[in-house]
Design an enzyme around this catalytic site. Sequence first.
Site, PDB file in Angstrom:
ATOM      1  N   ASP A   1      14.679  -0.168   1.751  1.00 42.82           N
ATOM      2  CA  ASP A   1      15.350  -0.184   3.056  1.00 42.82           C
ATOM      3  C   ASP A   1      16.487  -1.202   2.965  1.00 42.82           C
ATOM      4  O   ASP A   1      17.545  -0.907   2.413  1.00 42.82           O
ATOM      5  CB  ASP A   1      14.309  -0.537   4.127  1.00 42.82           C
ATOM      6  CG  ASP A   1      14.801  -0.342   5.548  1.00 42.82           C
ATOM      7  OD1 ASP A   1      15.947  -0.735   5.819  1.00 42.82           O
ATOM      8  OD2 ASP A   1      14.050   0.172   6.393  1.00 42.82           O
TER       9      ASP A   1
ATOM     10  N   ASP B   1       3.854   3.293   6.745  1.00 38.38           N
ATOM     11  CA  ASP B   1       3.144   2.995   7.987  1.00 38.38           C
ATOM     12  C   ASP B   1       4.056   2.427   9.055  1.00 38.38           C
ATOM     13  O   ASP B   1       5.173   1.981   8.790  1.00 38.38           O
ATOM     14  CB  ASP B   1       2.052   1.952   7.711  1.00 38.38           C
ATOM     15  CG  ASP B   1       2.639   0.544   7.525  1.00 38.38           C
ATOM     16  OD1 ASP B   1       3.563   0.402   6.704  1.00 38.38           O
ATOM     17  OD2 ASP B   1       2.195  -0.377   8.227  1.00 38.38           O
TER      18      ASP B   1
ATOM     19  N   LYS C   1       0.808  -1.202   0.000  1.00 33.83           N
ATOM     20  CA  LYS C   1       0.000   0.000   0.000  1.00 33.83           C
ATOM     21  C   LYS C   1       0.853   1.270   0.000  1.00 33.83           C
ATOM     22  O   LYS C   1       0.403   2.339  -0.369  1.00 33.83           O
ATOM     23  CB  LYS C   1      -0.864   0.035   1.277  1.00 33.83           C
ATOM     24  CG  LYS C   1      -1.773  -1.116   1.480  1.00 33.83           C
ATOM     25  CD  LYS C   1      -2.496  -0.895   2.836  1.00 33.83           C
ATOM     26  CE  LYS C   1      -3.155  -2.142   3.302  1.00 33.83           C
ATOM     27  NZ  LYS C   1      -3.660  -1.989   4.684  1.00 33.83           N
TER      28      LYS C   1
ATOM     29  N   VAL D   1      10.806   5.651   9.428  1.00 33.86           N
ATOM     30  CA  VAL D   1      10.054   6.831   8.991  1.00 33.86           C
ATOM     31  C   VAL D   1       8.599   6.474   8.687  1.00 33.86           C
ATOM     32  O   VAL D   1       8.293   5.332   8.318  1.00 33.86           O
ATOM     33  CB  VAL D   1      10.712   7.494   7.761  1.00 33.86           C
ATOM     34  CG1 VAL D   1      12.097   8.005   8.124  1.00 33.86           C
ATOM     35  CG2 VAL D   1      10.803   6.530   6.581  1.00 33.86           C
TER      36      VAL D   1
ATOM     37  N   GLU E   1       7.903   2.343  -5.794  1.00 32.82           N
ATOM     38  CA  GLU E   1       8.027   1.940  -4.389  1.00 32.82           C
ATOM     39  C   GLU E   1       8.054   3.156  -3.479  1.00 32.82           C
ATOM     40  O   GLU E   1       8.463   4.241  -3.892  1.00 32.82           O
ATOM     41  CB  GLU E   1       9.357   1.182  -4.210  1.00 32.82           C
ATOM     42  CG  GLU E   1       9.235  -0.327  -4.310  1.00 32.82           C
ATOM     43  CD  GLU E   1       8.683  -0.945  -3.017  1.00 32.82           C
ATOM     44  OE1 GLU E   1       8.036  -0.236  -2.219  1.00 32.82           O
ATOM     45  OE2 GLU E   1       8.890  -2.144  -2.819  1.00 32.82           O
ATOM     46  N   ASP E   2       7.653   2.969  -2.241  1.00 33.61           N
ATOM     47  CA  ASP E   2       7.791   4.047  -1.265  1.00 33.61           C
ATOM     48  C   ASP E   2       9.214   4.113  -0.716  1.00 33.61           C
ATOM     49  O   ASP E   2       9.793   5.174  -0.606  1.00 33.61           O
ATOM     50  CB  ASP E   2       6.768   3.893  -0.128  1.00 33.61           C
ATOM     51  CG  ASP E   2       6.783   2.500   0.506  1.00 33.61           C
ATOM     52  OD1 ASP E   2       7.533   1.612   0.044  1.00 33.61           O
ATOM     53  OD2 ASP E   2       6.026   2.291   1.471  1.00 33.61           O
TER      54      ASP E   2
END
Length: 212
Positions: free
Chosen positions: A128, A185, A65, A179, A124-125
């Site tokens: 990592d 989220d 999401k 973050v 992508e957000d």
Amino acid sequence: MDPIVIPDEPRGLDSSDRKFPPEYDGHFDRLLITREEIKDRANALADLIHKDYKGKRPVLLCVLKGANNFYMHLSEALQDLCQGFYTEFLRVSSYDGLNSTGMLEIGGGLKYKDIEGKDVILVEDIVDTGHTLFNLLPVLKSEAKPLSVECCTLLSKRLDKPAHYSAKYVGFTIPNHFVIGFGLDYNELYRDLQDIWVISQKGIDFDQSTMH
Ligand code: HPA
Ligand code: MG
């Protein structure tokens, strides 16, 4: 074009005019990136993508999401450039709270034939550890046989050890903190923030069952 580097030391951004639901009061250590900065950067990334894909119709494949908010900005910016694209969505999760679980769940109803033979840009957000993309890409490539696959990520975390995967298009590199906001989220909270923040201990400890 190199990503924008968000330094390890606080930049001293003024957060007094930022909006957020009152239940999040005290849940942030600091404002990391403003929505205005995100918007500007999405425009710049769209310029780059347009240069590389002019005359083509890539599939913008949104990784749900978290990437939803960034995806909307990016696709609007591409529309402004008259860059054509297809839209597809995919849902993966590899995180449980703060820790990578090492497990990847792929879902969301993407049909592999929808990206077969096409140029794919995964949106992508955050990259990592790179674990998600490292595991997702081989599956996509072998199952769906796209013509090409690149990744456009809003954030990339600077870690001590090299990531498993580095994206071609990166919005910002950020310090190694957890973050939240702008789609990102922590246990499904904070996606509804307009800006990106570093979570505080109070945010981590927050008991969601006290909310209605
Ligand atoms: N925040 C939210 N989701 C994440 C992060 C993060 O820092 N890293 C990987 N998934
Ligand atoms: Mg998450």
